[in-house]
Motif scaffolding. Sequence first.
Motif, PDB file in Angstrom:
ATOM      1  N   VAL A  73       0.843  -1.316  -0.047  1.00  0.00           N
ATOM      2  CA  VAL A  73       0.047  -0.078   0.058  1.00  0.00           C
ATOM      3  C   VAL A  73       0.778   1.234   0.040  1.00  0.00           C
ATOM      4  O   VAL A  73       0.684   2.312  -0.741  1.00  0.00           O
ATOM      5  N   LEU A  76       2.184   1.917  -3.395  1.00  0.00           N
ATOM      6  CA  LEU A  76       1.107   1.985  -4.260  1.00  0.00           C
ATOM      7  C   LEU A  76       1.017   3.717  -4.129  1.00  0.00           C
ATOM      8  O   LEU A  76       0.758   4.450  -5.142  1.00  0.00           O
ATOM      9  N   ALA A  79       3.692   5.667  -5.195  1.00  0.00           N
ATOM     10  CA  ALA A  79       3.838   5.745  -6.900  1.00  0.00           C
ATOM     11  C   ALA A  79       2.853   6.730  -7.487  1.00  0.00           C
ATOM     12  O   ALA A  79       3.232   7.380  -8.450  1.00  0.00           O
ATOM     13  N   SER A  80       1.766   6.788  -7.138  1.00  0.00           N
ATOM     14  CA  SER A  80       0.819   7.721  -7.465  1.00  0.00           C
ATOM     15  C   SER A  80       0.934   9.012  -7.223  1.00  0.00           C
ATOM     16  O   SER A  80       0.757   9.893  -8.129  1.00  0.00           O
ATOM     17  N   THR A  83       2.945  10.703  -9.842  1.00  0.00           N
ATOM     18  CA  THR A  83       2.363  10.818 -11.204  1.00  0.00           C
ATOM     19  C   THR A  83       1.847  12.280 -11.323  1.00  0.00           C
ATOM     20  O   THR A  83       0.905  12.553 -12.164  1.00  0.00           O
ATOM     21  N   PHE A  89      12.651  13.374 -15.642  1.00  0.00           N
ATOM     22  CA  PHE A  89      13.253  12.968 -16.814  1.00  0.00           C
ATOM     23  C   PHE A  89      12.507  12.955 -17.928  1.00  0.00           C
ATOM     24  O   PHE A  89      12.582  12.855 -19.045  1.00  0.00           O
ATOM     25  N   TYR A  90      11.270  13.677 -17.586  1.00  0.00           N
ATOM     26  CA  TYR A  90      10.321  14.048 -18.935  1.00  0.00           C
ATOM     27  C   TYR A  90      10.162  15.647 -18.764  1.00  0.00           C
ATOM     28  O   TYR A  90       9.520  16.160 -19.805  1.00  0.00           O
ATOM     29  N   ILE A 106       6.404  26.615 -14.818  1.00  0.00           N
ATOM     30  CA  ILE A 106       5.172  25.974 -15.122  1.00  0.00           C
ATOM     31  C   ILE A 106       4.005  25.538 -13.959  1.00  0.00           C
ATOM     32  O   ILE A 106       2.934  25.778 -14.117  1.00  0.00           O
ATOM     33  N   TYR A 107       4.515  25.161 -12.779  1.00  0.00           N
ATOM     34  CA  TYR A 107       3.572  24.843 -11.632  1.00  0.00           C
ATOM     35  C   TYR A 107       3.559  25.748 -10.734  1.00  0.00           C
ATOM     36  O   TYR A 107       2.837  25.313  -9.811  1.00  0.00           O
ATOM     37  N   TYR A 123      10.993   8.139  -7.950  1.00  0.00           N
ATOM     38  CA  TYR A 123      11.310   6.721  -8.351  1.00  0.00           C
ATOM     39  C   TYR A 123      12.692   6.285  -8.093  1.00  0.00           C
ATOM     40  O   TYR A 123      12.839   5.361  -7.854  1.00  0.00           O
ATOM     41  N   PHE A 128      12.030   5.356  -1.606  1.00  0.00           N
ATOM     42  CA  PHE A 128      11.054   4.350  -2.479  1.00  0.00           C
ATOM     43  C   PHE A 128      11.883   3.392  -2.813  1.00  0.00           C
ATOM     44  O   PHE A 128      11.354   2.195  -2.668  1.00  0.00           O
TER      45      PHE A 128
END
Lengths: 549, 392
Positions: A73, A76, A79-80, A83, A89-90, A106-107, A123, A128
């Motif tokens: 959990v 999980l 990880a969420s 996102t 890396f993007y 941007i944010y 990650y 993690f």
Amino acid sequence: MDKIVCTCGNVNPAGTLLCESCGRPLNKETAEKKLVDMRYEGSARRSQTYNKTIIDKVWNFFSSVKVGVWLIVLILVAASIGTILPQVFYVPATTEEDIAAYYERIYGTFGTLYYKLGLSDLYSSWWFQGLIGMLGISLIIASLDRVIPLYKSLKKQKTKRHFSFLKRQRIYGIGNIENGEESIKKAEEKLKTMRYNVKREGNALLAERGRFSRWGPYINHLGLILFLFGVMLRALPGFYVDETMWLREGETLYIPKTEGYFLESKEFIYETYSKEESEEVFGDAIDRVGTIAKNYQTNVVLHKGPEGAVAGHLDDLTFEKEAAIQVNKPLKFDNFSVFQMDFRLDELASMTFQLQDKETAESFGEFTINLADPKPVYELSEDAKVEILDYYADFTGFEDGVPQSQSPLPNNPAFLVKMYTPEFPKGETSFVMIKETLEPLGENQHKLAFQSVETRDVSGLTVRKDLTLPILMLGGVIFMIGVAQGSYWNHRRIWIQQLEDGQVVVAAHTNKNWLSIKKDMDAVSEVANLPKYEDQQDEDSKAEKEEGV
Amino acid sequence: MVEVSSTLLFIAFVAYLVATFLFGGAVKSSSSKASKSYERWGKLAITVTIIGFLSNIGYFITRWIAAGHAPVSNLFEFTTAFGMLVVGAFILIYFIYRITALGLFALPIAIIIIGYASMFPKEITPLIPALKSYWLTVHVITAALGEAILAISAVAGLIYLLKNIDMTKKSKQRFWIEAVMFVVVLVLGFIVATTSFTLAGYKAEFNYVNKEEQVLKMEYHMPPIFGMNESEAITENRMQPLMEMPPLVNAKKLTIVTWSVIFGTILYILLRLILRKRIAAVLQPFTKKANSQFMDEIGYRSVLIGFPVFTLGALIFAMIWAHEAWSRFWGWDPKEVWALITWLFYAAFLHLRLSKGWEGKKSAWLALIGFIIIMFNLVAVNLIIAGLHSYA
């Protein structure tokens, strides 16, 4: 701790709940329960037996399913969180400062906070990866804690079980039957036709099938452990290569990290869908979206250099093969793969100039500058030449009178040149840019007149070697075998016994899928006269019976 | 071929609607389970379902032939295929357990999924280079099949909860089951809103400045409640946005969500006014004949059947393809991460059930949450969190 000797004479390891052989409850707590817990057959698990030393405590911590679920959990949820905003890396930035600035621009405040908390690179964070590591340990310990005693217990089970074990099964029935012995025989025949493995011991019967499904969970855990091990191996040198290279049409470059392999780009192809070729089917989509890419492809030739060849030395290359690298179709050689990942169209390759007299437009000759590698001097005739004093591939302007270039890519080439003509044997100095010329040392009589430009495409390629893939694949296959084994099969057991007083007992257990075992019981009851069984856990049907529906 | 395909999909859609009522008839018919009328309704219902499913497969095959690739390459196609596979998974489970109540709830969910799908651009799009691979077929269909089987466990869980939650007393569970109903109505609200504005032919264009400070054009198909950053109307005589959003927010999508919530809420209030009961309470009688233990078992069984399929399609095949197309088998792309989250969630579900004895209501709630995660990955990750997978 001492071993436990059961009334039946079997010697059980310390901590056993149900006698491995006859199934009698071995302690008061178990004896007081209405139903027995059959999950691990009441076997002696280390984690349930010892709790003294630190090793015991660590073992017990990691063997607990509760801890395992908590780890799942936590991973999980973590990880969420990763996102919510794109990971580093993007993000189109490379330096720390640029990345921080990007998140802020941007944010806003949330972006800055996200970046500062390290969530933008979640990650690869120590915590993690720590969680995943702990899950891996949990997988190993929890499996070992269960599979060994379970295996021993299932191996040792006897056909004849004690009544106290049978009556605590979820499916259970007892009654007086005429010709009990004959009924059991009939049941035996029937169960055999149902592909049960039937064993007899006096007036007792044990029918069993699908025991191997009990190993499913441990096999799939083994697969996962192997997978995680494979991922860890990547950190070792030599197992993993991830490089990028930009290759221009006509260029030959050393492929990074390979043993003397060189790649030559013949051509880059970019195609889009045209309406003509597929008007009927794709017309609407093309109308709505505009251009849709069809193909990115680099036609290459793979060369191998001599032993010990290094970057830059293009002599003595031997031809290996020709190939077309497309998305989804990498070039493969020697454990390496080269992928089509990116491209730049129409990068300037060369520029052609003419040396002219400004007034008469009299020409002294033409020359072409290769922008990747300009020559120091271009001889036009016996007494006319152009000397390149300085080259700025990506000219951005002057800083304190000094021309600046921001990259070695010929995005905006500029040249400081000296033009030699019969009239000016000492030369005239000129600063030539696209569409503009400066004359820093006073007005000139001659100029470099721009004639034409040639462009070429650049392919962005990724070079990858990953020797861990076979291990990961093996882990995946083992996981799938285990998970299928555990999910699509189940372990069913049916006990039938005639007691001393003549009564017949039926009991059944399955690790899952209770409806099917009930159907099996019904099928057996049709041919053999057996007492009615009851599901001691089904509340609804009990209620229905009471209501008389 | 394209028209044939659309017609077949429409036939399937209608068949599912009809079958839902037939399943309702089966469940509502005379009290005894063994009665002839019950059996007749049930048989008729499953027959119509199968006809619908065959027609649905016909849609899939004809579209495949027309496009030259498996029709799972954009949001409309994928979601429709998912709806189709939910029906397929239901038929499979029906023939194992023969429970009609399952159809009464599984089919409406499939209908809503297909209805939702048809709100997206339906034209056949050619494949971009990254999708040109047979792994598109293998990976997407397997993953969708796994998700569809997992969805059946949510249906069983829903029936279990509707049957076993006391609707006469105030409780947390009663609140949350009604919340689930409300969300379903919101999806209907989205469908109603989109359809109404499309029929009305609403269209308004705006120029706006994006986060990279470029001026771009945005076309609204619903009256703009929220405007894009620094938006300027191009179309005349149209409503001006009530509120302007910063560049980070896609105000068009926010407008769509807001309209869906408005329509959905009105729909919900209307339903409550007409029915004079909670929606969950209205549905409860339909679950009366479903055996709780059966439902619990179906819920568990479908996770058991679906989990390996999902693992294979959404993780293993996905990794193999990702390695082929993007040069790495795992890249923490949002869609990948959410597939992993789904997988971890069901892994936790299985462990809780096997070792902690989470059966009955707890297990049913988990099955519902699992479906919500799957839908989140399908809807939100594609529409809100842009990544490598947002093809639509």
